[in-house]
Design an enzyme around this catalytic site. Structure first.
Site, mmCIF file in Angstrom:
data_model
loop_
_atom_site.group_PDB
_atom_site.id
_atom_site.type_symbol
_atom_site.label_atom_id
_atom_site.label_comp_id
_atom_site.label_asym_id
_atom_site.label_seq_id
_atom_site.Cartn_x
_atom_site.Cartn_y
_atom_site.Cartn_z
ATOM 1 N N MET A 11 10.828 58.783 38.321
ATOM 2 C CA MET A 11 10.943 59.110 36.904
ATOM 3 C C MET A 11 11.784 58.087 36.162
ATOM 4 S SD MET A 11 11.042 63.264 36.630
ATOM 5 C CE MET A 11 11.004 63.223 34.840
ATOM 6 N N ASP A 30 20.335 50.111 40.162
ATOM 7 C CA ASP A 30 20.013 51.068 41.224
ATOM 8 C C ASP A 30 20.645 50.562 42.509
ATOM 9 O OD1 ASP A 30 17.724 53.426 41.723
ATOM 10 O OD2 ASP A 30 18.147 52.224 43.504
ATOM 11 N N SER A 121 10.839 66.945 31.609
ATOM 12 C CA SER A 121 9.634 67.401 32.305
ATOM 13 C C SER A 121 8.514 66.399 32.067
ATOM 14 C CB SER A 121 9.223 68.784 31.799
ATOM 15 O OG SER A 121 8.078 69.251 32.489
ATOM 16 N N LYS A 189 15.698 73.818 30.501
ATOM 17 C CA LYS A 189 14.864 73.216 31.553
ATOM 18 C C LYS A 189 14.933 74.039 32.837
ATOM 19 C CE LYS A 189 12.427 69.910 33.578
ATOM 20 N NZ LYS A 189 12.718 69.957 35.000
ATOM 21 N N HIS A 192 12.672 76.892 32.331
ATOM 22 C CA HIS A 192 11.329 76.276 32.367
ATOM 23 C C HIS A 192 10.852 76.143 33.803
ATOM 24 C CE1 HIS A 192 9.109 72.494 33.087
ATOM 25 N NE2 HIS A 192 8.543 72.623 31.909
ATOM 26 N N ASN A 193 11.718 75.651 34.696
ATOM 27 C CA ASN A 193 11.322 75.465 36.085
ATOM 28 C C ASN A 193 11.170 76.797 36.817
ATOM 29 O OD1 ASN A 193 11.566 72.769 35.432
ATOM 30 N ND2 ASN A 193 12.548 72.230 37.359
ATOM 31 N N GLU A 196 7.882 77.895 35.915
ATOM 32 C CA GLU A 196 6.938 77.047 36.651
ATOM 33 C C GLU A 196 6.693 77.599 38.049
ATOM 34 O OE1 GLU A 196 7.557 72.798 38.700
ATOM 35 O OE2 GLU A 196 7.709 72.730 36.521
ATOM 36 N N TYR A 197 7.761 78.051 38.720
ATOM 37 C CA TYR A 197 7.616 78.631 40.061
ATOM 38 C C TYR A 197 6.650 79.814 40.015
ATOM 39 C CZ TYR A 197 11.788 76.196 41.943
ATOM 40 O OH TYR A 197 12.700 75.274 42.379
#
Length: 326
Positions: A11, A30, A121, A189, A192-193, A196-197
């Site tokens: 992402m 990174d 998302s 969020k 939201h998840n 989603e589950y």
């Protein structure tokens, strides 16, 4: 506009690409040099360490942290807090617990550093489709970063306008929204998840029932050999259960109708658990979301001791013998 990105995974890297594709400048870092080098070859400004990373940012410095929730995010934000000045901005775009955001925002505010939490998302599709963003934290930082959020968001697109929203002044239709004080973005969020589950579990159970109707235990006249790839494709078109999750299911079944490439082990990244904890705190019944989370736990186990106890009790009170494995 310039943005610094720490964490160049699936992402984080694609967020950088979407920004650069639309004229923004990105400084990247990174722990894996190969990830830095790859984005540098695509036009990003590379950094070998955090000091070089910070030196290449112009004030007010805006740094987006896109790392796994937990110790690595915590330590990175703490280090940035020591390196940044008043007016600078830290953005946590990962899946942190919203309570951590409240604490971090308060600590950083004492130094004048602005903190933003972004529930993001879109997954690996976000580069092309855009990212739906739920954004909490310092409002002045949100306003300053609006060009960034507007670029990353999907935009209005071709989705029909919702009746009754005429006259509302909101960025929600563009796919991003300022939700309120620190933690509110990740809280939205998180829920939201959790939803989603539940949606995923509903599709999974329904498709399992459709597949199971062809078993020998079903009378022959009610035994159907159903094509799940075609059925999911059918449902995508005009059905009330159409959704992006259904789209993704249709893709998976078209590629592998028996899903032979998958073991059935389903992990969770924490948001489902936190959603249930919030439901308990608020005394809100969340039967479906809780069951979906527990099903994920069950997918990672062989038969449990609890199931052995159940089997033993059935034998004791009724003489029931365990069925042999088919």
């Amino acid at each position: 506009m310039q943005l610094g990105m720490i964490g160049l995974g699936r992402m984080g890297g694609n967020i950088v690409r979407r920004l650069m594709n639309n004229g923004h400048s990105c400084v990247v870092y990174d722990a894996q040099p190969a990830s830095v080098n790859q984005l540098a070859s695509e036009g990003a400004i590379p950094s070998q360490d955090l000091k070089q990373f910070m030196d290449q940012l112009t004030s007010p410095k805006a740094v987006w942290v896109m790392l796994p929730a937990g110790p690595i995010t915590e330590s990175t934000i703490a280090t940035l807090g020591e390196m940044m000045s008043a007016g600078d901005i830290i953005i946590d775009g990962g899946n942190s617990n919203f309570q951590d955001d409240v604490r971090r925002a308060k600590t950083l505010a004492e130094k004048g550093i602005r903190y933003i939490d972004v529930g993001t998302s879109g997954g690996v599709w976000g580069l092309d489709r855009g990212y739906c963003m739920m954004i909490g934290g310092d409002k002045t930082a949100f306003d300053h970063l609006d060009p960034i959020f507007k670029t990353l968001a999907p935009g209005v697109g071709s989705i029909d306008k919702t009746p009754g929203r005429e006259g509302r002044q909101s960025t929600a239709e563009e796919g991003y929204l300022y939700t309120g004080p620190a933690g509110s973005g990740h809280f939205v969020k998180m829920v939201h998840n959790g939803i989603e589950y539940g949606l995923m579990q509903a599709y999974a159970e329904g498709l399992d029932i459709l597949k199971g109707v062809n078993q020998e235990v079903i009378p022959a006249e009610r035994r159907y050999d159903l094509d799940l790839a075609d059925i999911t494709e059918l449902w995508r078109r005009g059905s009330v259960v159409s959704s992006w999750l259904l789209d993704l299911s249709a893709i998976s079944l078209a590629e592998d109708p028996e899903l032979k490439a998958f073991s059935g082990r389903v992990d969770d990244s924490g948001e489902g658990r936190w959603t249930i904890q919030a439901a308990i705190e608020e005394a809100v019944p969340a039967d479906v979301l809780t069951a979906a989370l527990f099903t994920r736990f069950r997918s990672r186990q062989e038969h449990t001791f609890a199931e052995k106890v159940l089997s033993a009790m059935r034998k004791q009170f009724g003489g029931h013998q365990e069925s042999k494995k088919s």
